[in-house]
Motif scaffolding. Structure first.
Motif, PDB file in Angstrom:
ATOM      1  N   VAL A 149       0.811  -1.221   0.000  1.00  0.00           N
ATOM      2  CA  VAL A 149       0.000   0.000   0.000  1.00  0.00           C
ATOM      3  C   VAL A 149       0.843   1.268   0.000  1.00  0.00           C
ATOM      4  N   ASP A 150       2.154   1.139   0.283  1.00  0.00           N
ATOM      5  CA  ASP A 150       2.992   2.335   0.246  1.00  0.00           C
ATOM      6  C   ASP A 150       3.171   2.854  -1.181  1.00  0.00           C
ATOM      7  N   LYS A 151       2.668   2.124  -2.171  1.00  0.00           N
ATOM      8  CA  LYS A 151       2.673   2.628  -3.542  1.00  0.00           C
ATOM      9  C   LYS A 151       1.693   3.789  -3.710  1.00  0.00           C
ATOM     10  N   VAL A 152       0.623   3.782  -2.906  1.00  0.00           N
ATOM     11  CA  VAL A 152      -0.387   4.836  -3.025  1.00  0.00           C
ATOM     12  C   VAL A 152      -0.553   5.656  -1.759  1.00  0.00           C
ATOM     13  N   LEU A 153      -0.029   5.194  -0.641  1.00  0.00           N
ATOM     14  CA  LEU A 153      -0.167   5.912   0.626  1.00  0.00           C
ATOM     15  C   LEU A 153       1.205   6.380   1.104  1.00  0.00           C
ATOM     16  N   SER A 154       1.332   7.677   1.310  1.00  0.00           N
ATOM     17  CA  SER A 154       2.567   8.227   1.858  1.00  0.00           C
ATOM     18  C   SER A 154       2.402   8.584   3.336  1.00  0.00           C
ATOM     19  N   GLU A 155       1.175   8.505   3.820  1.00  0.00           N
ATOM     20  CA  GLU A 155       0.880   8.770   5.227  1.00  0.00           C
ATOM     21  C   GLU A 155      -0.311   7.915   5.624  1.00  0.00           C
ATOM     22  N   PRO A 156      -0.533   7.709   6.935  1.00  0.00           N
ATOM     23  CA  PRO A 156      -1.629   6.845   7.376  1.00  0.00           C
ATOM     24  C   PRO A 156      -2.986   7.294   6.835  1.00  0.00           C
ATOM     25  N   PHE A 157      -3.799   6.304   6.453  1.00  0.00           N
ATOM     26  CA  PHE A 157      -5.132   6.560   5.921  1.00  0.00           C
ATOM     27  C   PHE A 157      -6.140   6.237   7.013  1.00  0.00           C
ATOM     28  N   HIS A 158      -6.919   7.224   7.409  1.00  0.00           N
ATOM     29  CA  HIS A 158      -7.867   7.053   8.505  1.00  0.00           C
ATOM     30  C   HIS A 158      -9.261   6.791   7.947  1.00  0.00           C
ATOM     31  N   GLY A 159      -9.829   5.684   8.338  1.00  0.00           N
ATOM     32  CA  GLY A 159     -11.136   5.258   7.875  1.00  0.00           C
ATOM     33  C   GLY A 159     -11.233   3.759   8.057  1.00  0.00           C
ATOM     34  N   ASN A 160     -12.363   3.174   7.692  1.00  0.00           N
ATOM     35  CA  ASN A 160     -12.489   1.728   7.745  1.00  0.00           C
ATOM     36  C   ASN A 160     -11.677   1.135   6.594  1.00  0.00           C
ATOM     37  N   THR A 161     -10.682   0.310   6.920  1.00  0.00           N
ATOM     38  CA  THR A 161      -9.787  -0.192   5.884  1.00  0.00           C
ATOM     39  C   THR A 161      -9.608  -1.700   5.991  1.00  0.00           C
ATOM     40  N   LEU A 162      -9.336  -2.292   4.834  1.00  0.00           N
ATOM     41  CA  LEU A 162      -9.000  -3.708   4.722  1.00  0.00           C
ATOM     42  C   LEU A 162      -7.775  -3.813   3.836  1.00  0.00           C
ATOM     43  N   LEU A 163      -6.812  -4.635   4.223  1.00  0.00           N
ATOM     44  CA  LEU A 163      -5.627  -4.876   3.408  1.00  0.00           C
ATOM     45  C   LEU A 163      -5.713  -6.279   2.829  1.00  0.00           C
ATOM     46  N   ILE A 164      -5.715  -6.369   1.506  1.00  0.00           N
ATOM     47  CA  ILE A 164      -5.738  -7.670   0.837  1.00  0.00           C
ATOM     48  C   ILE A 164      -4.343  -7.977   0.334  1.00  0.00           C
ATOM     49  N   THR A 165      -3.826  -9.138   0.717  1.00  0.00           N
ATOM     50  CA  THR A 165      -2.528  -9.575   0.241  1.00  0.00           C
ATOM     51  C   THR A 165      -2.702 -10.836  -0.582  1.00  0.00           C
ATOM     52  N   ARG A 166      -2.264 -10.774  -1.822  1.00  0.00           N
ATOM     53  CA  ARG A 166      -2.417 -11.892  -2.758  1.00  0.00           C
ATOM     54  C   ARG A 166      -1.278 -12.889  -2.575  1.00  0.00           C
ATOM     55  N   SER A 167      -1.620 -14.153  -2.588  1.00  0.00           N
ATOM     56  CA  SER A 167      -0.597 -15.187  -2.544  1.00  0.00           C
ATOM     57  C   SER A 167      -0.037 -15.437  -3.938  1.00  0.00           C
ATOM     58  N   ASN A 168       1.262 -15.669  -4.020  1.00  0.00           N
ATOM     59  CA  ASN A 168       1.852 -16.215  -5.227  1.00  0.00           C
ATOM     60  C   ASN A 168       2.305 -17.638  -4.897  1.00  0.00           C
ATOM     61  N   GLN A 169       3.179 -18.212  -5.681  1.00  0.00           N
ATOM     62  CA  GLN A 169       3.597 -19.593  -5.441  1.00  0.00           C
ATOM     63  C   GLN A 169       4.350 -19.760  -4.127  1.00  0.00           C
ATOM     64  N   ALA A 170       4.884 -18.671  -3.603  1.00  0.00           N
ATOM     65  CA  ALA A 170       5.610 -18.715  -2.334  1.00  0.00           C
ATOM     66  C   ALA A 170       4.778 -18.192  -1.177  1.00  0.00           C
ATOM     67  N   GLY A 171       3.534 -17.845  -1.418  1.00  0.00           N
ATOM     68  CA  GLY A 171       2.679 -17.284  -0.382  1.00  0.00           C
ATOM     69  C   GLY A 171       2.586 -15.772  -0.482  1.00  0.00           C
ATOM     70  N   SER A 172       2.200 -15.126   0.605  1.00  0.00           N
ATOM     71  CA  SER A 172       2.059 -13.674   0.622  1.00  0.00           C
ATOM     72  C   SER A 172       3.425 -12.996   0.641  1.00  0.00           C
TER      73      SER A 172
END
Length: 295
Positions: free
Chosen positions: A68-91
């Protein structure tokens, strides 16, 4: 960006769910249904992060993906969910030990936790315990996308969630922000079929099943046929196909010239890449192969 109609403020009595322990589709449907809006935020510099939070009500859930640091340079305040996609080695957030750094940009009390998702059978799902003290749940969509996604590609995480939520969670307003499928300063992965995904998402938007921020969505070719009755829909379709064919041929000529011109640069590039140290993912997969060979 036009503001969306707000519901009553949920500051009092809003029961914010968490991702902790969720594994089944039914549990995730219950989770997402608690919110009035689900805003999927792509890792794209097309996003207007500064206005996202104030555009939607306090009952909205903002869904971020992977690093998420690709789009966030500072903390985002609100209801948030972080989705992490698995690849062949996991997250990647887990095996590169950067989960805490990503989570720090999504502070409590609004942070609901992490979802670890896979959308292809070759991807390795993590265990909930891998995420330590961070609330986490799992969602396996591999068999879901085998039904209709092009077989020689696998779907992007944003597309996977948009389509799954659109079909399974009808209550909240689904909003896509930054879903342009255009390369900016971030790499565009060609393992995904971007043409298929953009077509599918635009069709869903045309049917009113979701909203795409910053993108005008209408079928101008259908409107063209309606406006000029002497043009049949077949006439329009063949005209579009011929135009695309001509433009593609022109593009192919330019690409062929570029391949010839850049050949010396590619030789140098390939030489440098051959000396590059293997990535953490490659080392994990190599270790697994060696262990499998010994057994």
């Amino acid at each position: 960006m036009n503001a969306i109609d707000r519901r009553e403020s949920p500051a009092e009595g809003f029961d914010r769910p968490t991702t902790a322990g969720r594994r089944t589709s039914e549990e995730w449907v219950q989770f997402f249904s608690a919110f009035s809006h689900i805003v999927l935020v792509a890792n794209s510099d097309a996003n207007e992060i500064s206005t996202l939070r104030t555009t939607y009500p306090d009952t909205a859930l903002f869904v971020f993906f992977n690093k998420v640091d690709k789009v966030l340079s500072e903390p985002f305040h609100g209801n948030t969910l972080l989705i992490t996609r698995s690849n062949q080695a996991g997250s990647e957030l887990v095996y590169r030990n950067i989960l805490d750094r990503m989570v720090s940009l999504l502070p409590c009390p609004g942070f609901t936790g992490v979802m670890n998702v896979r959308a292809d059978s070759v991807e390795a799902m993590n265990s909930i315990e891998d995420f330590g003290n961070v609330p986490a749940g799992l969602l396996d969509l591999a068999s879901y996308f085998e039904q209709f996604y092009p077989l020689d590609h696998n779907c992007s995480t944003g597309f996977a969630m948009a389509v799954w939520i659109c079909e399974h969670v009808p209550g909240p307003k689904l909003v896509l922000s930054g879903f342009t499928a255009q390369r900016s300063k971030w790499k565009l992965f060609h393992i995904h079929d971007w043409t298929f995904e953009q077509t599918f998402l635009r069709l869903l938007a045309l049917k009113g099943r979701l909203e795409m921020v910053g993108t005008s969505v209408r079928n101008s070719y259908a409107l063209l046929a309606d406006h000029f009755p002497y043009l049949s829909k077949d006439d329009v379709a063949f005209g579009v196909a011929e135009t695309l064919s001509l433009r593609l041929e022109s593009t192919n000529r330019s690409v062929d010239k570029l391949i010839s011109i850049t050949m010396p640069l590619r030789v140098i590039y390939n030489g440098i890449m051959g000396l590059k140290r293997k990535s953490k993912k490659e080392r994990i997969l190599a270790a697994r192969r060696k262990l499998a060979e010994k057994q």
